[in-house]
Design a protein around this motif. Structure first.
Motif, short mmCIF file in Angstrom:
data_model
loop_
_atom_site.label_atom_id
_atom_site.label_comp_id
_atom_site.label_asym_id
_atom_site.label_seq_id
_atom_site.Cartn_x
_atom_site.Cartn_y
_atom_site.Cartn_z
N GLU A 59 0.82 -1.21 0.00
CA GLU A 59 0.00 0.00 0.00
C GLU A 59 0.86 1.26 0.00
N SER A 60 1.92 1.26 0.78
CA SER A 60 2.77 2.45 0.89
C SER A 60 3.54 2.74 -0.40
N LEU A 61 3.62 1.77 -1.30
CA LEU A 61 4.35 1.96 -2.55
C LEU A 61 3.49 2.55 -3.67
N HIS A 62 2.18 2.60 -3.47
CA HIS A 62 1.26 3.07 -4.51
C HIS A 62 0.80 4.50 -4.21
N THR A 63 1.64 5.45 -4.52
CA THR A 63 1.31 6.86 -4.28
C THR A 63 0.27 7.34 -5.27
N GLU A 64 -0.76 7.99 -4.75
CA GLU A 64 -1.80 8.54 -5.62
C GLU A 64 -1.78 10.06 -5.66
N ASP A 65 -1.24 10.68 -4.62
CA ASP A 65 -1.20 12.14 -4.58
C ASP A 65 -0.16 12.57 -3.57
N ARG A 66 0.19 13.82 -3.67
CA ARG A 66 1.19 14.41 -2.78
C ARG A 66 0.47 15.22 -1.70
N ILE A 67 1.00 15.16 -0.48
CA ILE A 67 0.51 15.99 0.62
C ILE A 67 1.59 17.04 0.88
N ASP A 68 1.22 18.32 0.83
CA ASP A 68 2.19 19.38 1.06
C ASP A 68 1.50 20.57 1.72
N GLU A 69 2.14 21.73 1.68
CA GLU A 69 1.62 22.91 2.39
C GLU A 69 0.21 23.32 1.93
N ARG A 70 -0.25 22.81 0.81
CA ARG A 70 -1.62 23.09 0.38
C ARG A 70 -2.65 22.41 1.30
N ASP A 71 -2.20 21.40 2.04
CA ASP A 71 -3.07 20.67 2.95
C ASP A 71 -2.88 21.14 4.39
N THR A 183 -0.05 27.36 12.49
CA THR A 183 -0.19 26.62 11.23
C THR A 183 0.54 25.28 11.31
N LEU A 184 -0.13 24.24 10.84
CA LEU A 184 0.48 22.93 10.71
C LEU A 184 0.55 22.60 9.23
N ASN A 185 1.78 22.54 8.69
CA ASN A 185 2.01 22.15 7.30
C ASN A 185 2.36 20.67 7.27
N LEU A 186 1.63 19.90 6.50
CA LEU A 186 1.83 18.45 6.40
C LEU A 186 2.60 18.11 5.13
N PHE A 187 3.45 17.08 5.21
CA PHE A 187 4.21 16.62 4.05
C PHE A 187 4.18 15.10 4.01
N GLY A 188 3.88 14.55 2.86
CA GLY A 188 3.82 13.10 2.70
C GLY A 188 3.13 12.72 1.42
N ARG A 189 2.37 11.61 1.47
CA ARG A 189 1.71 11.14 0.25
C ARG A 189 0.41 10.43 0.61
N LYS A 190 -0.52 10.48 -0.35
CA LYS A 190 -1.76 9.72 -0.26
C LYS A 190 -1.55 8.44 -1.05
N ALA A 191 -2.04 7.35 -0.52
CA ALA A 191 -1.87 6.06 -1.20
C ALA A 191 -3.21 5.38 -1.36
#
Length: 195
Positions: A59-71, A183-191
């Protein structure tokens, strides 16, 4: 004379263990979900936890979107708010999604300290446990990288329904002099969720 191939197995009954040394048929449609135990002489099914762990790794290898300061998640404390007043802003991971957070940045303005609560963590006095042991000092911006020593040691996995809560506490003796935003800026990925 006609030659027939007959499998060396009986039909078996549900709940009964097959005979010692029996090997399941490996046809085109069968995926083996067990291992042969040399000590007992029987085929043993894989424990469910082993399958779940393999699915989480996939599951962690299948990135569908990016999580960044927009979230980002923001909580604003209005001007004139008294000392020790606590304001919170909650964010829930959308249903059906899984998020892997590798870092987050917490930005606190003057006069206000900040922290984060994560619903996946154990409850403390009936409230989600804070991520930081002590609130982050006012007027600072610190990035916390999940894989580093002293942090989680791995990405933070959040599934649909898990919640992140930004906590802002007024620390100034006279209260806030202007509107202040934590402000909480998140960084990671949606899978793609498999488990």
């Amino acid at each position: 004379m006609e030659k027939l191939f007959t499998p060396q197995q009986g039909t078996g009954l549900p709940g009964l263990r097959p005979p010692r040394g029996w090997v399941p048929p490996l046809g085109a449609q069968l995926t083996l979900l067990g291992v042969y135990d040399n000590a007992s002489g029987y085929w043993v099914g894989l424990p469910l936890q082993a399958l779940v762990e393999a699915l989480i790794a996939a599951e962690s290898l299948h990135t569908e979107d990016r999580i960044d300061e927009r979230d980002k998640i923001e909580v604003t404390i209005p001007s004139g708010t008294a000392q020790d007043t606590v304001k919170t802003k909650e964010f829930e991971v959308p249903s059906g999604e899984v998020w892997y957070l590798n870092s987050f940045e917490l930005v606190t303005p003057l006069e206000v300290s900040g922290n984060i609560r994560i619903s996946k963590f154990p409850k403390v006095d009936g409230v989600d446990k804070k991520y930081l042991g002590t609130d982050q000092e006012p007027g600072s911006g610190i990035t916390y990288i999940m894989k580093e020593d002293g942090q989680l040691g791995a990405d933070l996995r959040l599934v649909g329904g898990d919640k992140l809560t930004v906590v802002a506490t007024v620390t100034a003796a006279g209260g806030t002099t202007v509107d202040r935003t934590v402000t909480l800026n998140l960084f990671g990925r949606k899978a793609r969720r498999l488990v």
